[in-house]
Design an enzyme around this catalytic site. Sequence first.
Site, PDB file in Angstrom:
ATOM      1  N   SER A  83      25.072  36.257 -39.814  1.00 56.02           N
ATOM      2  CA  SER A  83      24.812  34.856 -39.634  1.00 56.02           C
ATOM      3  C   SER A  83      25.454  33.835 -40.680  1.00 56.02           C
ATOM      4  CB  SER A  83      23.281  35.004 -39.951  1.00 56.02           C
ATOM      5  OG  SER A  83      22.322  35.457 -39.135  1.00 56.02           O
ATOM      6  N   LYS A  86      26.713  30.922 -38.758  1.00 51.90           N
ATOM      7  CA  LYS A  86      26.082  29.706 -38.745  1.00 51.90           C
ATOM      8  C   LYS A  86      26.501  28.604 -39.416  1.00 51.90           C
ATOM      9  CE  LYS A  86      21.724  32.007 -37.265  1.00 51.90           C
ATOM     10  NZ  LYS A  86      21.874  33.219 -37.405  1.00 51.90           N
ATOM     11  N   SER A 143      17.936  30.675 -40.941  1.00 52.36           N
ATOM     12  CA  SER A 143      18.848  31.363 -40.084  1.00 52.36           C
ATOM     13  C   SER A 143      18.329  31.597 -38.853  1.00 52.36           C
ATOM     14  CB  SER A 143      19.163  32.705 -40.916  1.00 52.36           C
ATOM     15  OG  SER A 143      20.551  33.153 -40.576  1.00 52.36           O
TER      16      SER A 143
END
Length: 401
Positions: A83, A86, A143
Amino acid sequence: MGVMVILRKKALILLMVFVLIAGLPAGQIEGAASGYVGVEKTELEAAAPAVPETTAVAAVLLEPTSNKIIYEKELNEQLPMASVTKLMTLLLAVEAVEQGKFKLDDKVVTSENAWEMGGSQVYLEPGEEMSLWEMLMAIGLQSANDSSVAVAEHIAGSEEAFVQAMNDKAKELGLVNTNFVNCHGLTADNHYTSAYDMAVILKEGLKYPLFRKITSMKESELRGGAFKLWNTNKLLWWYDGADAGKTGWTEAAKYCLASSAERDGLRIICVVLGTSEPGSHFRESTKLLDYGFARYKAVNFAEQGASVGAIKVGKGQADRVEAQTAEKVSVVALKGEEKGFESRVELADHLDAPVRKGQVVGAYVVTKGGQEVKRVNLVAGDDVLKTTVFEQVKRVIDHVF
Protein backbone atom coordinates in the site's frame (compact mmCIF):
# COMPACT_ATOMS: atom_id res chain seq x y z
CA MET A 1 72.61 -7.36 49.95
CA GLY A 2 71.12 -3.87 49.57
CA VAL A 3 71.42 -4.18 45.77
CA MET A 4 69.43 -7.45 45.79
CA VAL A 5 66.61 -5.84 47.81
CA ILE A 6 66.40 -2.92 45.36
CA LEU A 7 66.29 -5.30 42.36
CA ARG A 8 63.56 -7.37 43.98
CA LYS A 9 61.49 -4.21 44.64
CA LYS A 10 61.89 -3.09 41.00
CA ALA A 11 60.87 -6.53 39.76
CA LEU A 12 57.81 -6.48 42.03
CA ILE A 13 56.79 -3.03 40.78
CA LEU A 14 57.16 -4.11 37.12
CA LEU A 15 55.07 -7.20 37.82
CA MET A 16 52.30 -5.11 39.42
CA VAL A 17 52.27 -2.71 36.45
CA PHE A 18 52.04 -5.62 34.00
CA VAL A 19 49.15 -7.19 35.90
CA LEU A 20 47.33 -3.83 36.08
CA ILE A 21 47.65 -3.13 32.34
CA ALA A 22 46.80 -6.70 31.33
CA GLY A 23 43.53 -6.41 33.22
CA LEU A 24 42.46 -3.19 31.47
CA PRO A 25 40.18 -3.06 28.40
CA ALA A 26 41.92 -2.14 25.14
CA GLY A 27 40.68 1.44 25.22
CA GLN A 28 42.04 1.94 28.72
CA ILE A 29 45.44 0.42 27.83
CA GLU A 30 45.80 3.05 25.09
CA GLY A 31 44.72 5.66 27.61
CA ALA A 32 47.33 4.46 30.08
CA ALA A 33 50.03 4.83 27.46
CA SER A 34 48.94 8.40 26.70
CA GLY A 35 48.48 9.50 30.29
CA TYR A 36 44.65 9.03 30.46
CA VAL A 37 44.41 5.87 32.53
CA GLY A 38 40.81 4.75 33.09
CA VAL A 39 39.34 6.96 30.29
CA GLU A 40 38.32 5.21 27.07
CA LYS A 41 39.33 6.79 23.77
CA THR A 42 35.73 7.15 22.59
CA GLU A 43 35.02 9.41 25.56
CA LEU A 44 37.76 11.78 24.50
CA GLU A 45 36.77 12.08 20.85
CA ALA A 46 33.50 13.16 19.22
CA ALA A 47 32.96 9.87 17.45
CA ALA A 48 30.23 9.59 14.82
CA PRO A 49 27.40 7.16 15.56
CA ALA A 50 27.92 3.66 14.21
CA VAL A 51 26.24 2.88 10.90
CA PRO A 52 23.17 0.82 11.78
CA GLU A 53 22.22 -2.54 10.36
CA THR A 54 18.64 -3.13 9.27
CA THR A 55 16.55 -6.22 8.75
CA ALA A 56 14.79 -4.52 5.82
CA VAL A 57 15.54 -6.01 2.41
CA ALA A 58 16.08 -2.48 1.11
CA ALA A 59 16.27 0.92 2.80
CA VAL A 60 17.30 4.51 2.23
CA LEU A 61 17.59 7.79 4.12
CA LEU A 62 17.28 10.83 1.86
CA GLU A 63 17.73 14.51 2.76
CA PRO A 64 15.38 16.12 0.21
CA THR A 65 16.77 19.65 -0.19
CA SER A 66 20.23 18.45 -1.20
CA ASN A 67 19.20 14.94 -2.37
CA LYS A 68 21.95 13.61 -0.14
CA ILE A 69 21.72 9.90 0.58
CA ILE A 70 22.53 9.50 4.26
CA TYR A 71 22.06 5.74 4.42
CA GLU A 72 21.43 3.05 1.84
CA LYS A 73 20.89 -0.67 1.57
CA GLU A 74 19.99 -2.15 -1.80
CA LEU A 75 18.41 1.20 -2.59
CA ASN A 76 17.77 0.36 -6.27
CA GLU A 77 16.48 -3.20 -5.87
CA GLN A 78 13.06 -3.71 -7.47
CA LEU A 79 10.62 -4.90 -4.83
CA PRO A 80 6.85 -5.01 -4.19
CA MET A 81 5.67 -2.13 -2.00
CA ALA A 82 2.09 -3.02 -1.04
CA SER A 83 0.00 0.00 0.00
CA VAL A 84 2.96 2.37 -0.07
CA THR A 85 1.78 2.49 -3.71
CA LYS A 86 -0.90 4.92 -2.50
CA LEU A 87 1.66 7.71 -2.11
CA MET A 88 1.65 7.99 -5.91
CA THR A 89 -2.14 7.75 -5.96
CA LEU A 90 -2.35 10.63 -3.49
CA LEU A 91 0.29 12.60 -5.38
CA LEU A 92 -1.64 12.49 -8.66
CA ALA A 93 -4.94 13.34 -6.94
CA VAL A 94 -3.40 16.28 -5.07
CA GLU A 95 -1.77 17.59 -8.24
CA ALA A 96 -5.13 17.45 -10.02
CA VAL A 97 -6.69 19.53 -7.23
CA GLU A 98 -3.79 22.00 -7.19
CA GLN A 99 -4.14 22.44 -10.96
CA GLY A 100 -7.81 23.30 -10.54
CA LYS A 101 -9.07 20.25 -12.44
CA PHE A 102 -11.00 18.99 -9.43
CA LYS A 103 -12.30 20.37 -6.14
CA LEU A 104 -12.19 18.77 -2.72
CA ASP A 105 -15.96 19.04 -2.39
CA ASP A 106 -16.57 17.20 -5.69
CA LYS A 107 -18.80 14.16 -5.25
CA VAL A 108 -17.10 10.84 -6.05
CA VAL A 109 -19.48 7.98 -6.88
CA THR A 110 -18.48 4.42 -5.97
CA SER A 111 -18.47 2.01 -8.90
CA GLU A 112 -18.99 -1.75 -8.84
CA ASN A 113 -15.28 -2.11 -9.54
CA ALA A 114 -14.34 -0.05 -6.48
CA TRP A 115 -16.90 -1.87 -4.32
CA GLU A 116 -15.38 -5.26 -5.24
CA MET A 117 -11.96 -4.36 -3.86
CA GLY A 118 -10.73 -6.49 -0.98
CA GLY A 119 -8.09 -5.85 1.65
CA SER A 120 -8.02 -2.61 3.63
CA GLN A 121 -11.15 -0.58 2.89
CA VAL A 122 -13.89 1.70 4.19
CA TYR A 123 -16.63 -0.62 2.86
CA LEU A 124 -18.00 1.60 0.13
CA GLU A 125 -21.30 0.50 -1.39
CA PRO A 126 -22.06 0.68 -5.13
CA GLY A 127 -23.43 4.12 -5.88
CA GLU A 128 -22.33 5.54 -2.52
CA GLU A 129 -21.14 9.13 -2.74
CA MET A 130 -18.42 10.82 -0.76
CA SER A 131 -16.55 14.05 -1.31
CA LEU A 132 -13.14 13.86 -2.91
CA TRP A 133 -11.72 15.13 0.40
CA GLU A 134 -13.29 12.23 2.30
CA MET A 135 -12.01 9.72 -0.23
CA LEU A 136 -8.48 11.14 0.02
CA MET A 137 -8.59 10.89 3.81
CA ALA A 138 -9.71 7.26 3.51
CA ILE A 139 -6.71 6.55 1.26
CA GLY A 140 -4.15 8.42 3.35
CA LEU A 141 -5.28 7.26 6.79
CA GLN A 142 -7.19 4.00 6.41
CA SER A 143 -5.24 2.85 3.32
CA ALA A 144 -8.58 2.12 1.67
CA ASN A 145 -8.32 0.13 -1.55
CA ASP A 146 -11.93 0.83 -2.52
CA SER A 147 -11.42 4.58 -2.15
CA SER A 148 -8.22 4.38 -4.20
CA VAL A 149 -10.07 2.86 -7.14
CA ALA A 150 -12.99 5.30 -6.77
CA VAL A 151 -10.62 8.28 -6.86
CA ALA A 152 -8.65 6.83 -9.78
CA GLU A 153 -11.83 6.40 -11.81
CA HIS A 154 -13.08 9.87 -10.86
CA ILE A 155 -9.86 11.57 -11.97
CA ALA A 156 -8.86 9.54 -15.03
CA GLY A 157 -12.09 7.84 -16.10
CA SER A 158 -10.79 4.35 -15.36
CA GLU A 159 -8.26 2.70 -13.10
CA GLU A 160 -6.25 1.64 -16.17
CA ALA A 161 -5.94 5.22 -17.38
CA PHE A 162 -4.99 6.37 -13.89
CA VAL A 163 -2.28 3.68 -13.62
CA GLN A 164 -0.87 4.89 -16.92
CA ALA A 165 -0.71 8.38 -15.43
CA MET A 166 1.10 6.93 -12.40
CA ASN A 167 3.74 5.39 -14.66
CA ASP A 168 4.01 8.58 -16.70
CA LYS A 169 4.65 10.51 -13.47
CA ALA A 170 7.29 7.99 -12.44
CA LYS A 171 9.10 8.57 -15.74
CA GLU A 172 8.77 12.34 -15.32
CA LEU A 173 10.49 12.01 -11.93
CA GLY A 174 13.29 9.95 -13.51
CA LEU A 175 12.39 6.75 -11.67
CA VAL A 176 13.85 3.73 -13.47
CA ASN A 177 13.02 1.03 -10.91
CA THR A 178 9.29 1.60 -10.53
CA ASN A 179 6.30 0.20 -12.40
CA PHE A 180 2.65 0.34 -11.35
CA VAL A 181 -0.04 -2.15 -12.31
CA ASN A 182 -2.74 -0.86 -9.94
CA CYS A 183 -3.45 2.18 -7.77
CA HIS A 184 -3.73 0.39 -4.40
CA GLY A 185 -0.78 -1.99 -4.05
CA LEU A 186 -2.40 -5.42 -3.82
CA THR A 187 -0.02 -8.06 -5.11
CA ALA A 188 0.29 -8.14 -8.90
CA ASP A 189 2.97 -9.24 -11.35
CA ASN A 190 5.27 -6.48 -12.53
CA HIS A 191 4.18 -4.09 -9.75
CA TYR A 192 7.34 -2.85 -8.04
CA THR A 193 9.44 0.05 -6.84
CA SER A 194 12.80 0.63 -5.12
CA ALA A 195 13.56 2.25 -1.80
CA TYR A 196 15.15 5.21 -3.58
CA ASP A 197 12.32 5.68 -6.07
CA MET A 198 9.71 5.66 -3.31
CA ALA A 199 11.72 8.26 -1.37
CA VAL A 200 11.60 10.50 -4.45
CA ILE A 201 7.81 10.02 -4.75
CA LEU A 202 7.35 11.03 -1.11
CA LYS A 203 9.67 13.99 -1.62
CA GLU A 204 7.55 15.16 -4.56
CA GLY A 205 4.35 14.80 -2.56
CA LEU A 206 5.71 16.85 0.31
CA LYS A 207 5.87 19.88 -1.99
CA TYR A 208 2.08 20.16 -1.75
CA PRO A 209 0.38 21.46 1.42
CA LEU A 210 -2.67 19.26 0.77
CA PHE A 211 -0.51 16.14 0.54
CA ARG A 212 1.25 17.07 3.80
CA LYS A 213 -2.09 17.72 5.48
CA ILE A 214 -3.52 14.33 4.54
CA THR A 215 -0.45 12.24 5.38
CA SER A 216 0.11 13.99 8.72
CA MET A 217 -3.43 13.49 10.04
CA LYS A 218 -3.62 11.01 12.90
CA GLU A 219 -7.36 10.47 12.81
CA SER A 220 -10.63 11.56 11.25
CA GLU A 221 -14.08 10.19 10.53
CA LEU A 222 -16.55 9.43 7.75
CA ARG A 223 -20.31 9.09 7.41
CA GLY A 224 -21.08 11.70 10.02
CA GLY A 225 -18.84 10.10 12.62
CA ALA A 226 -20.13 6.56 12.14
CA PHE A 227 -16.82 5.34 10.68
CA LYS A 228 -13.55 6.22 12.44
CA LEU A 229 -10.31 6.63 10.51
CA TRP A 230 -6.95 6.00 12.17
CA ASN A 231 -3.68 6.61 10.37
CA THR A 232 -1.78 3.35 9.92
CA ASN A 233 1.54 5.24 10.21
CA LYS A 234 2.13 4.94 13.95
CA LEU A 235 5.33 6.99 13.77
CA LEU A 236 3.04 10.03 13.86
CA TRP A 237 2.42 9.13 17.52
CA TRP A 238 5.71 7.47 18.39
CA TYR A 239 8.48 9.45 16.69
CA ASP A 240 9.35 13.07 17.45
CA GLY A 241 9.08 15.13 14.26
CA ALA A 242 7.32 12.48 12.14
CA ASP A 243 4.87 14.27 9.85
CA ALA A 244 4.12 12.17 6.76
CA GLY A 245 4.24 8.70 5.30
CA LYS A 246 2.45 5.54 4.25
CA THR A 247 2.55 1.94 5.45
CA GLY A 248 2.11 -1.24 3.45
CA TRP A 249 1.83 -4.98 3.93
CA THR A 250 1.18 -8.01 1.76
CA GLU A 251 2.58 -11.54 1.90
CA ALA A 252 4.81 -10.71 -1.05
CA ALA A 253 5.98 -7.26 0.09
CA LYS A 254 6.12 -7.97 3.85
CA TYR A 255 6.06 -4.83 6.01
CA CYS A 256 6.96 -1.56 4.28
CA LEU A 257 7.00 2.09 5.30
CA ALA A 258 7.87 5.37 3.63
CA SER A 259 8.05 8.14 6.21
CA SER A 260 9.29 11.65 6.81
CA ALA A 261 10.41 13.50 9.92
CA GLU A 262 11.76 16.98 10.56
CA ARG A 263 13.81 18.26 13.48
CA ASP A 264 15.50 21.66 13.82
CA GLY A 265 14.99 22.40 10.13
CA LEU A 266 16.43 19.08 8.97
CA ARG A 267 14.00 16.84 7.10
CA ILE A 268 14.83 13.20 6.46
CA ILE A 269 12.84 10.81 4.30
CA CYS A 270 13.12 7.15 5.27
CA VAL A 271 11.96 4.14 3.25
CA VAL A 272 12.17 0.52 4.41
CA LEU A 273 10.92 -2.33 2.22
CA GLY A 274 10.51 -5.97 3.13
CA THR A 275 10.77 -6.08 6.93
CA SER A 276 9.58 -9.42 8.23
CA GLU A 277 7.43 -9.19 11.36
CA PRO A 278 4.61 -6.92 12.64
CA GLY A 279 5.91 -3.57 13.81
CA SER A 280 9.35 -4.14 12.31
CA HIS A 281 8.82 -1.40 9.70
CA PHE A 282 8.36 1.11 12.53
CA ARG A 283 11.32 -0.25 14.51
CA GLU A 284 13.69 -0.20 11.54
CA SER A 285 12.56 3.25 10.42
CA THR A 286 13.08 4.61 13.93
CA LYS A 287 16.58 3.15 14.05
CA LEU A 288 17.55 4.68 10.72
CA LEU A 289 15.99 8.08 11.43
CA ASP A 290 17.79 8.20 14.79
CA TYR A 291 21.06 7.61 12.94
CA GLY A 292 20.36 10.39 10.45
CA PHE A 293 19.43 12.99 13.05
CA ALA A 294 22.38 12.03 15.26
CA ARG A 295 24.87 12.39 12.43
CA TYR A 296 23.67 15.37 10.38
CA LYS A 297 22.58 18.94 10.89
CA ALA A 298 20.73 21.38 8.63
CA VAL A 299 22.22 24.79 7.91
CA ASN A 300 19.24 26.92 6.87
CA PHE A 301 19.53 30.21 4.98
CA ALA A 302 16.05 31.07 3.65
CA GLU A 303 12.61 29.52 3.49
CA GLN A 304 10.83 28.90 0.21
CA GLY A 305 9.17 32.11 -0.98
CA ALA A 306 11.39 34.40 1.10
CA SER A 307 11.94 37.85 -0.42
CA VAL A 308 15.65 38.59 -0.72
CA GLY A 309 15.66 41.78 -2.78
CA ALA A 310 13.91 43.85 -5.42
CA ILE A 311 14.68 44.49 -9.08
CA LYS A 312 13.83 47.63 -11.06
CA VAL A 313 11.37 47.07 -13.88
CA GLY A 314 11.22 49.29 -16.96
CA LYS A 315 8.07 50.02 -18.95
CA GLY A 316 5.94 48.16 -16.43
CA GLN A 317 2.80 48.93 -14.47
CA ALA A 318 4.99 48.53 -11.37
CA ASP A 319 8.51 49.87 -11.18
CA ARG A 320 9.93 47.02 -9.06
CA VAL A 321 9.40 43.33 -8.48
CA GLU A 322 10.36 41.24 -5.46
CA ALA A 323 12.86 38.40 -5.95
CA GLN A 324 11.86 35.31 -3.98
CA THR A 325 13.48 31.94 -3.35
CA ALA A 326 12.00 29.21 -5.55
CA GLU A 327 12.65 26.62 -2.85
CA LYS A 328 14.07 26.38 0.63
CA VAL A 329 17.75 27.32 0.78
CA SER A 330 19.41 24.80 3.06
CA VAL A 331 22.44 22.55 3.13
CA VAL A 332 23.08 19.45 5.18
CA ALA A 333 26.37 18.89 6.95
CA LEU A 334 27.92 16.42 9.32
CA LYS A 335 27.64 17.61 12.89
CA GLY A 336 30.83 19.48 13.73
CA GLU A 337 31.24 20.60 10.10
CA GLU A 338 28.28 22.97 9.90
CA LYS A 339 30.33 26.17 10.22
CA GLY A 340 32.05 28.07 7.43
CA PHE A 341 29.17 28.32 4.96
CA GLU A 342 28.62 31.68 3.26
CA SER A 343 25.87 32.96 0.98
CA ARG A 344 25.35 35.60 -1.66
CA VAL A 345 22.44 36.82 -3.79
CA GLU A 346 22.86 37.24 -7.56
CA LEU A 347 20.17 39.45 -9.12
CA ALA A 348 19.58 40.98 -12.52
CA ASP A 349 20.23 44.74 -12.47
CA HIS A 350 17.16 45.59 -14.51
CA LEU A 351 14.16 43.93 -16.15
CA ASP A 352 11.81 45.14 -18.84
CA ALA A 353 8.11 44.38 -18.59
CA PRO A 354 6.32 42.12 -19.02
CA VAL A 355 7.62 40.05 -16.10
CA ARG A 356 5.92 36.77 -15.29
CA LYS A 357 5.40 35.54 -11.75
CA GLY A 358 7.82 32.67 -11.23
CA GLN A 359 10.22 33.95 -13.90
CA VAL A 360 13.85 33.28 -12.96
CA VAL A 361 15.53 36.59 -12.07
CA GLY A 362 18.64 35.47 -10.18
CA ALA A 363 20.14 32.95 -7.82
CA TYR A 364 20.82 32.40 -4.14
CA VAL A 365 24.28 30.82 -3.84
CA VAL A 366 25.82 29.02 -0.86
CA THR A 367 29.56 28.41 -0.72
CA LYS A 368 32.09 26.86 1.61
CA GLY A 369 35.81 27.39 1.30
CA GLY A 370 35.23 29.27 -1.92
CA GLN A 371 33.43 26.30 -3.52
CA GLU A 372 29.77 26.47 -4.53
CA VAL A 373 27.73 23.86 -2.67
CA LYS A 374 24.15 25.04 -3.35
CA ARG A 375 22.39 27.21 -5.93
CA VAL A 376 18.68 28.02 -5.76
CA ASN A 377 16.77 30.03 -8.35
CA LEU A 378 15.30 33.38 -7.40
CA VAL A 379 11.99 34.09 -9.11
CA ALA A 380 9.71 37.08 -9.60
CA GLY A 381 7.12 37.29 -6.85
CA ASP A 382 4.42 38.89 -9.05
CA ASP A 383 3.40 39.58 -12.61
CA VAL A 384 4.35 43.01 -13.93
CA LEU A 385 2.38 43.91 -17.03
CA LYS A 386 3.76 46.20 -19.70
CA THR A 387 2.35 49.72 -19.76
CA THR A 388 0.80 51.23 -22.86
CA VAL A 389 2.50 54.06 -24.69
CA PHE A 390 -0.08 56.49 -23.26
CA GLU A 391 0.69 55.30 -19.70
CA GLN A 392 4.42 55.69 -20.30
CA VAL A 393 3.95 59.26 -21.59
CA LYS A 394 1.72 60.10 -18.63
CA ARG A 395 4.33 58.71 -16.22
CA VAL A 396 7.04 60.90 -17.78
CA ILE A 397 4.81 64.00 -17.57
CA ASP A 398 3.92 63.26 -13.95
CA HIS A 399 7.61 62.81 -13.14
CA VAL A 400 8.58 66.12 -14.77
CA PHE A 401 5.74 68.21 -13.35
